[in-house]
Motif scaffolding. Structure first.
Motif, PDB file in Angstrom:
ATOM      1  N   ILE A  74       0.825  -1.209   0.000  1.00 15.59           N
ATOM      2  CA  ILE A  74       0.000   0.000   0.000  1.00 15.59           C
ATOM      3  C   ILE A  74       0.865   1.268   0.000  1.00 15.59           C
ATOM      4  O   ILE A  74       0.383   2.364  -0.271  1.00 15.59           O
ATOM      5  CB  ILE A  74      -0.954  -0.033   1.217  1.00 15.59           C
ATOM      6  CG1 ILE A  74      -2.210   0.798   0.961  1.00 15.59           C
ATOM      7  CG2 ILE A  74      -0.251   0.373   2.504  1.00 15.59           C
ATOM      8  CD1 ILE A  74      -3.345   0.514   1.943  1.00 15.59           C
TER       9      ILE A  74
ATOM     10  N   CYS B 104       3.021  -9.694   2.004  1.00 14.44           N
ATOM     11  CA  CYS B 104       2.633  -8.286   1.887  1.00 14.44           C
ATOM     12  C   CYS B 104       3.649  -7.622   0.949  1.00 14.44           C
ATOM     13  O   CYS B 104       4.602  -7.030   1.399  1.00 14.44           O
ATOM     14  CB  CYS B 104       2.626  -7.588   3.236  1.00 14.44           C
ATOM     15  SG  CYS B 104       2.001  -5.887   3.198  1.00 14.44           S
TER      16      CYS B 104
ATOM     17  N   CYS C 172      -2.675  -8.684   5.732  1.00 21.04           N
ATOM     18  CA  CYS C 172      -3.645  -7.811   6.397  1.00 21.04           C
ATOM     19  C   CYS C 172      -5.065  -8.368   6.343  1.00 21.04           C
ATOM     20  O   CYS C 172      -5.988  -7.777   6.911  1.00 21.04           O
ATOM     21  CB  CYS C 172      -3.616  -6.405   5.790  1.00 21.04           C
ATOM     22  SG  CYS C 172      -4.353  -6.287   4.142  1.00 21.04           S
ATOM     23  N   THR C 173      -5.257  -9.485   5.661  1.00 20.21           N
ATOM     24  CA  THR C 173      -6.603 -10.049   5.503  1.00 20.21           C
ATOM     25  C   THR C 173      -7.053 -10.743   6.786  1.00 20.21           C
ATOM     26  O   THR C 173      -6.281 -11.482   7.408  1.00 20.21           O
ATOM     27  CB  THR C 173      -6.635 -11.027   4.321  1.00 20.21           C
ATOM     28  OG1 THR C 173      -6.426 -10.288   3.116  1.00 20.21           O
ATOM     29  CG2 THR C 173      -7.965 -11.753   4.224  1.00 20.21           C
TER      30      THR C 173
ATOM     31  N   PHE D  50      -8.559  -1.691   4.755  1.00 22.32           N
ATOM     32  CA  PHE D  50      -7.118  -1.874   4.897  1.00 22.32           C
ATOM     33  C   PHE D  50      -6.580  -1.004   6.031  1.00 22.32           C
ATOM     34  O   PHE D  50      -7.186   0.018   6.398  1.00 22.32           O
ATOM     35  CB  PHE D  50      -6.436  -1.554   3.564  1.00 22.32           C
ATOM     36  CG  PHE D  50      -6.876  -2.498   2.468  1.00 22.32           C
ATOM     37  CD1 PHE D  50      -6.193  -3.674   2.242  1.00 22.32           C
ATOM     38  CD2 PHE D  50      -8.005  -2.232   1.703  1.00 22.32           C
ATOM     39  CE1 PHE D  50      -6.611  -4.572   1.271  1.00 22.32           C
ATOM     40  CE2 PHE D  50      -8.436  -3.117   0.728  1.00 22.32           C
ATOM     41  CZ  PHE D  50      -7.740  -4.290   0.517  1.00 22.32           C
TER      42      PHE D  50
ATOM     43  N   SER E 190      -5.128 -11.316  10.991  1.00 17.27           N
ATOM     44  CA  SER E 190      -4.173 -10.442  10.305  1.00 17.27           C
ATOM     45  C   SER E 190      -2.811 -10.528  10.988  1.00 17.27           C
ATOM     46  O   SER E 190      -2.710 -10.569  12.217  1.00 17.27           O
ATOM     47  CB  SER E 190      -4.670  -8.994  10.341  1.00 17.27           C
ATOM     48  OG  SER E 190      -3.649  -8.102   9.938  1.00 17.27           O
TER      49      SER E 190
ATOM     50  N   GLY F 176      -8.103  -7.932   2.520  1.00 13.37           N
ATOM     51  CA  GLY F 176      -8.469  -6.914   3.495  1.00 13.37           C
ATOM     52  C   GLY F 176      -9.278  -7.485   4.652  1.00 13.37           C
ATOM     53  O   GLY F 176      -9.514  -8.691   4.758  1.00 13.37           O
TER      54      GLY F 176
ATOM     55  N   TYR G 191      -0.424  -8.315   9.697  1.00 14.30           N
ATOM     56  CA  TYR G 191       0.139  -7.143   9.009  1.00 14.30           C
ATOM     57  C   TYR G 191       1.053  -6.350   9.937  1.00 14.30           C
ATOM     58  O   TYR G 191       0.760  -6.146  11.116  1.00 14.30           O
ATOM     59  CB  TYR G 191      -0.989  -6.252   8.507  1.00 14.30           C
ATOM     60  CG  TYR G 191      -0.519  -4.959   7.878  1.00 14.30           C
ATOM     61  CD1 TYR G 191       0.024  -4.943   6.602  1.00 14.30           C
ATOM     62  CD2 TYR G 191      -0.593  -3.752   8.576  1.00 14.30           C
ATOM     63  CE1 TYR G 191       0.466  -3.758   6.017  1.00 14.30           C
ATOM     64  CE2 TYR G 191      -0.158  -2.561   8.003  1.00 14.30           C
ATOM     65  CZ  TYR G 191       0.377  -2.578   6.728  1.00 14.30           C
ATOM     66  OH  TYR G 191       0.817  -1.405   6.164  1.00 14.30           O
TER      67      TYR G 191
ATOM     68  N   CYS H 170      -6.034  -1.244  -1.615  1.00 13.04           N
ATOM     69  CA  CYS H 170      -4.572  -1.351  -1.619  1.00 13.04           C
ATOM     70  C   CYS H 170      -4.101  -1.405  -3.061  1.00 13.04           C
ATOM     71  O   CYS H 170      -3.970  -2.490  -3.645  1.00 13.04           O
ATOM     72  CB  CYS H 170      -4.130  -2.594  -0.845  1.00 13.04           C
ATOM     73  SG  CYS H 170      -2.335  -2.801  -0.771  1.00 13.04           S
TER      74      CYS H 170
END
Length: 475
Positions: free
Chosen positions: A181, A429, A370-371, A307, A386, A350, A388, A316
């Motif tokens: 992102i 990612c 991040c999902t 996100f 997640s 997401g 992330y 993203c």
């Protein structure tokens, strides 16, 4: 003083004609290369049959090398350097692009950035993502950088021209840091490392829609300049794009790297901008959100959530959605009927809340770190968490190798272990294009383009050559 950008007509890949145009451009712009001269083409991927329009053509490279020789003075080294994408060995893509014969004929050195030492460079510009990034030593050693992008649309960044071409100056270990992102910000950061003293864009055959499998467009132009922001601004106008809509251009200009207003740029050459724009009225982009991308006839669908970053909470653009699009285009190039032939797959990216409303037999691919999601699939409770990490949580000095072989083995093993499961979770990612290809092929029970015999064996041979040469470089 205004920055100058030249647009010259060129409808064919004739090295001598290109040499003459580029030499005239260098003379008009007052360019005199010297010292350690490094040419940086765009060879994100190359193959004469599978990926014929993704890279800077060999004829263009040879024409620029010849022009550079004629204009240069006090040359210590003349070299070509690049790091290809998708963790592929750069020497493999160079071979497919036809570069070795050009380099041998021209007596030019090849620097494969995935095989050389990486050195830290401090960043100081306000707005930077990081204080330190790693760059191949040939980049830090060079005295004169010539940037040779391919004129292409880009599904994540709208256009890839001079600024975006700098993504190819990092090896896999560091290239994929912030390639998510924050991709547009990363591109702006890279401009602080080095600025090209001359730019020549291969726009003879431009690329539409995608970056790996672009649709060819006969633009018939070579664009030249000495400032990336100025050149990219003109490139935007050539295909009816507002420069303000290209985020990395807006960020780079805001950090003082150059203008993005035509009032500050002098455009000349034998191909007037209005004539170029008349030719490009039908130039196509692919800027659809992934949840709007697949039609009703496709067995692939996508659910997009939210996100974690404040600057782009609803999508993203630099990450998994775009990688998924590129992967699907690779499938479509191999099998035009893939949307109907593949088994039903729902891709989730997401943070998604609520039921997925799956069709009978539809499998789910949760994509990206991040999902997250919680609910029932086939009557079983499923919880995807997640993992992330934002930019300041990722240490660029302690990044994974992103080694092609290790990544492929890990992904294929995950596909094998979960081959009977109604869902899988692809970590990363960003989840890479090759990884998406593996997961979609496994879950949809279709042929895997990664195993195309035109690719599989030579890619692996080049991989081991790359590993050996990297070891020798370290020793």
């Amino acid at each position: 003083m205004k920055h100058r950008v030249l647009i010259r007509r060129c409808d064919e890949y004739d090295p001598d004609k290109i040499r003459g145009i580029v030499k005239e451009g260098m003379e008009e712009l007052g360019v005199r290369p010297s010292g350690r001269i490094l040419l940086k083409p765009n060879v994100v991927i190359a193959h004469p049959e599978i990926f014929p329009h993704a890279f800077t053509r060999k004829e263009f490279l040879e024409g620029v090398i010849s022009a550079t020789r004629e204009q240069a003075q006090q040359v210590r080294e003349l070299a070509v350097g690049e790091r290809s994408g998708l963790t592929l060995a750069t020497r493999w893509t160079f071979k497919n692009a036809g570069y070795p014969e050009v380099l041998k004929r021209q007596k030019v050195t090849a620097h494969y950035f995935d095989e050389v030492q990486q050195v830290p460079v401090e960043l100081r510009k306000e707005g930077r993502l990081r204080d330190l990034i790693f760059i191949p030593k040939p980049i830090t050693d060079c005295d004169f950088l010539i940037n040779l992008p391919k004129f292409k649309a880009h599904p994540w960044c709208r256009l890839t021209l001079s600024l975006k071409n700098f993504i190819g100056i990092q090896d896999d270990r560091h290239r994929l840091v912030d390639h998510n992102i924050f991709l547009e910000q990363k591109i702006a950061d890279l401009q602080e490392v080095i600025q090209p003293q001359f730019i020549a864009i291969d726009g003879i055959i431009a690329g539409q829609k995608m970056m790996l499998t672009p649709t060819p467009f006969p633009l018939g132009a070579i664009v030249m300049g000495t400032n990336s922001c100025a050149v990219d601004t003109v490139g935007c106008h050539m295909v009816h794009v507002d420069p303000q809509d290209v985020v990395h251009l807006r960020l780079a200009s805001g950090r003082g790297f150059g203008p993005m207003n035509l009032d500050e740029i002098e455009i000349s050459g034998d191909f007037p901008l209005d004539e170029v724009q008349a030719r490009t009225r039908d130039f196509e982009f692919c800027l659809e959100r992934i949840d709007d991308y697949f039609g009703e006839e496709s067995n692939i669908s996508c659910t997009v959530g939210t996100f974690p970053e404040k600057h782009s909470p609803d999508y993203c653009w630099g990450g998994c959605p775009g990688a998924l699009q590129e992967a699907v285009h690779i499938f479509r190039a191999a099998n035009p009927n893939i949307d109907r032939d593949i088994g039903k797959i729902r891709v989730v990216v997401g943070k998604v809340d609520g039921p997925l409303d799956l069709a009978e037999g539809e499998r789910v691919l949760f994509a990206g770190d991040c999902t997250s999601w919680q609910g029932q699939i086939d009557g079983h409770e499923v919880k995807i968490d997640s993992s992330y990490r934002t930019t300041h949580e990722v240490d660029a000095t302690k990044t994974p190798s992103n080694d092609m072989l290790l990544k492929n083995i890990a992904t294929m093993w995950d596909c094998f272990e979960n081959r009977k499961s109604p869902y899988m979770h692809a970590k990363g990612c960003t989840v890479s294009v090759p990884d998406f290809v593996h997961y979609l092929a496994s879950m949809g029970k279709v042929s895997n383009p990664n195993f195309d015999p035109r690719i599989a064996l030579p890619v692996n041979v080049a991989y081991w050559q790359m590993r050996f040469n990297r070891l020798m470089s370290r020793i």
